[in-house]
Motif scaffolding. Sequence first.
Motif, PDB file in Angstrom:
ATOM      1  N   ILE A 161       0.742  -0.812  -1.554  1.00  0.00           N
ATOM      2  CA  ILE A 161      -0.356  -0.147  -0.849  1.00  0.00           C
ATOM      3  C   ILE A 161      -0.191  -0.277   0.654  1.00  0.00           C
ATOM      4  O   ILE A 161       0.033  -1.376   1.174  1.00  0.00           O
ATOM      5  CB  ILE A 161      -1.717  -0.762  -1.248  1.00  0.00           C
ATOM      6  N   HIS A 162      -0.299   0.851   1.335  1.00  0.00           N
ATOM      7  CA  HIS A 162      -0.362   0.869   2.795  1.00  0.00           C
ATOM      8  C   HIS A 162      -1.754   1.365   3.168  1.00  0.00           C
ATOM      9  O   HIS A 162      -2.065   2.541   3.021  1.00  0.00           O
ATOM     10  CB  HIS A 162       0.719   1.780   3.376  1.00  0.00           C
ATOM     11  N   ALA A 163      -2.600   0.459   3.622  1.00  0.00           N
ATOM     12  CA  ALA A 163      -3.991   0.788   3.947  1.00  0.00           C
ATOM     13  C   ALA A 163      -4.344   0.133   5.276  1.00  0.00           C
ATOM     14  O   ALA A 163      -4.838  -1.003   5.311  1.00  0.00           O
ATOM     15  CB  ALA A 163      -4.927   0.314   2.838  1.00  0.00           C
ATOM     16  N   PRO A 164      -4.072   0.813   6.392  1.00  0.00           N
ATOM     17  CA  PRO A 164      -4.329   0.209   7.705  1.00  0.00           C
ATOM     18  C   PRO A 164      -5.771  -0.240   7.907  1.00  0.00           C
ATOM     19  O   PRO A 164      -6.017  -1.249   8.579  1.00  0.00           O
ATOM     20  CB  PRO A 164      -3.955   1.339   8.680  1.00  0.00           C
ATOM     21  N   THR A 165      -6.752   0.483   7.339  1.00  0.00           N
ATOM     22  CA  THR A 165      -8.148   0.097   7.536  1.00  0.00           C
ATOM     23  C   THR A 165      -8.482  -1.214   6.835  1.00  0.00           C
ATOM     24  O   THR A 165      -9.471  -1.863   7.169  1.00  0.00           O
ATOM     25  CB  THR A 165      -9.100   1.202   7.038  1.00  0.00           C
ATOM     26  N   LEU A 166      -7.665  -1.595   5.844  1.00  0.00           N
ATOM     27  CA  LEU A 166      -7.845  -2.884   5.177  1.00  0.00           C
ATOM     28  C   LEU A 166      -6.943  -3.959   5.771  1.00  0.00           C
ATOM     29  O   LEU A 166      -7.024  -5.124   5.383  1.00  0.00           O
ATOM     30  CB  LEU A 166      -7.544  -2.769   3.673  1.00  0.00           C
ATOM     31  N   GLY A 167      -6.059  -3.547   6.682  1.00  0.00           N
ATOM     32  CA  GLY A 167      -5.082  -4.484   7.216  1.00  0.00           C
ATOM     33  C   GLY A 167      -3.946  -4.740   6.252  1.00  0.00           C
ATOM     34  O   GLY A 167      -3.257  -5.769   6.346  1.00  0.00           O
ATOM     35  N   TRP A 168      -3.721  -3.803   5.306  1.00  0.00           N
ATOM     36  CA  TRP A 168      -2.682  -3.975   4.286  1.00  0.00           C
ATOM     37  C   TRP A 168      -1.440  -3.157   4.637  1.00  0.00           C
ATOM     38  O   TRP A 168      -1.524  -1.973   4.961  1.00  0.00           O
ATOM     39  CB  TRP A 168      -3.176  -3.516   2.926  1.00  0.00           C
ATOM     40  N   SER A 169      -0.279  -3.790   4.547  1.00  0.00           N
ATOM     41  CA  SER A 169       0.993  -3.097   4.714  1.00  0.00           C
ATOM     42  C   SER A 169       1.922  -3.550   3.598  1.00  0.00           C
ATOM     43  O   SER A 169       2.264  -4.738   3.498  1.00  0.00           O
ATOM     44  CB  SER A 169       1.613  -3.429   6.074  1.00  0.00           C
ATOM     45  N   ALA A 170       2.298  -2.619   2.737  1.00  0.00           N
ATOM     46  CA  ALA A 170       3.182  -2.892   1.600  1.00  0.00           C
ATOM     47  C   ALA A 170       2.639  -4.006   0.711  1.00  0.00           C
ATOM     48  O   ALA A 170       3.369  -4.917   0.308  1.00  0.00           O
ATOM     49  CB  ALA A 170       4.596  -3.225   2.084  1.00  0.00           C
TER      50      ALA A 170
END
Length: 402
Positions: A161-170
């Motif tokens: 998951i790449h979700a910038p609004t959650l601060g998640w990258s890979a």
Amino acid sequence: MTSRAQKTTRDLRWHNRADLLTRLYLGEATNRNDLARASGLSAATISNVVSDLIGDGLVGENGSQSSAGGRPRSLLRVLPAFGHVVGIDIGETEIRVGLFDWTLHPVAEEARPVDIPRVPPQQVADQVLSEIAAVTARAGIAVDDLLGVGIGVPGAGGSVIHAPTLGWSAVPLAGLLRDRLGFTPDIDNGAMALGQAEAWRGAARGAERAVALLLGTGAGGALSLAAGPGGRARSFTMEWGHTVVDLEGPHCRCGARGCLETYIGAEAILARYAATPGSTPLAEDGVEAQLSELVARASQHHESAALEVLDATATYLGVGISNLINLVAPDRVIISGWAGALLCDAALLPAVRRVVRRHALPYLQEFTRIEPGELGPSATALGAATLPVARLLADGGRREER
């Protein structure tokens, strides 16, 4: 060893089965004659496939209807008791988990406030598993018996998951859940999942080209296109919230300035209210509760600062929808998500439509209906539940081997 001819025949049988099951599931057909007309398959093939679907507990006969000059036709329906799916909405402020029968009727739901960007992904996965256990236990269903689990996230779905609004990258969310679930969940963008749900069961039913807008803490969207004869509708995620409406506007968390999200996202609306002369501190805690309080101040108490902020929100939302109309010419725009529902309840829809009439090209907007979503606050969780259902339909109702 299976011959190529045998394999081809078997594949064709499962293809026909998937086609007919999907037509029944989506309400495109209600009897064998409808299926024959829609699919072009022979009456013998229809009879054989339907018999198989009935034998496997996917479809049942549901009374009959009269026909002109002929025998009554047996009505067919997809059976809810075939199984259950779970849909999960991972937002920025909460995890919402819904248990549905496989025809998407709700059975049980859990919602847990969680500040996702501040929580490590492993803890998010643990919370998701805990909520799945809670909803299945309430219904007396074993997790192993689920047809599948779908998850909507505010980013790009898949194995990582790449979700910038959650601060998640890979983030390998599927892997974090797979071993303890016993199977791999279906993960995709929340707006795309919501758009699929609105197309199947909500306000986008029957639309040729529909845009579903997911308004929450931020803003996203999905475009659903009806396929040609024998095809299925397709949905595509759009980063609509990150279209720029003011080059000198507020900084957005994506790194740009003046993104639409910085004007119509729930956090942005609350920040604008706090900075508006005449506003007073909100009593509630949490983004959702505070936006609800702000809407009440405008719609029930007619507070001038609240009215001013919501009027500006309607303007920016209308401009954003006008840009969509000019770009993709949808026949329907659906305003959904928990914040979208609140804003529509605040009677913003007429103001939004007025703005669209001023800014969208006349020859395009005259064919576009702007409507509120029909699926309520659990729309994204319901959308997530469509992910394993769509996979099951494409496989002709075959359960995944575990």
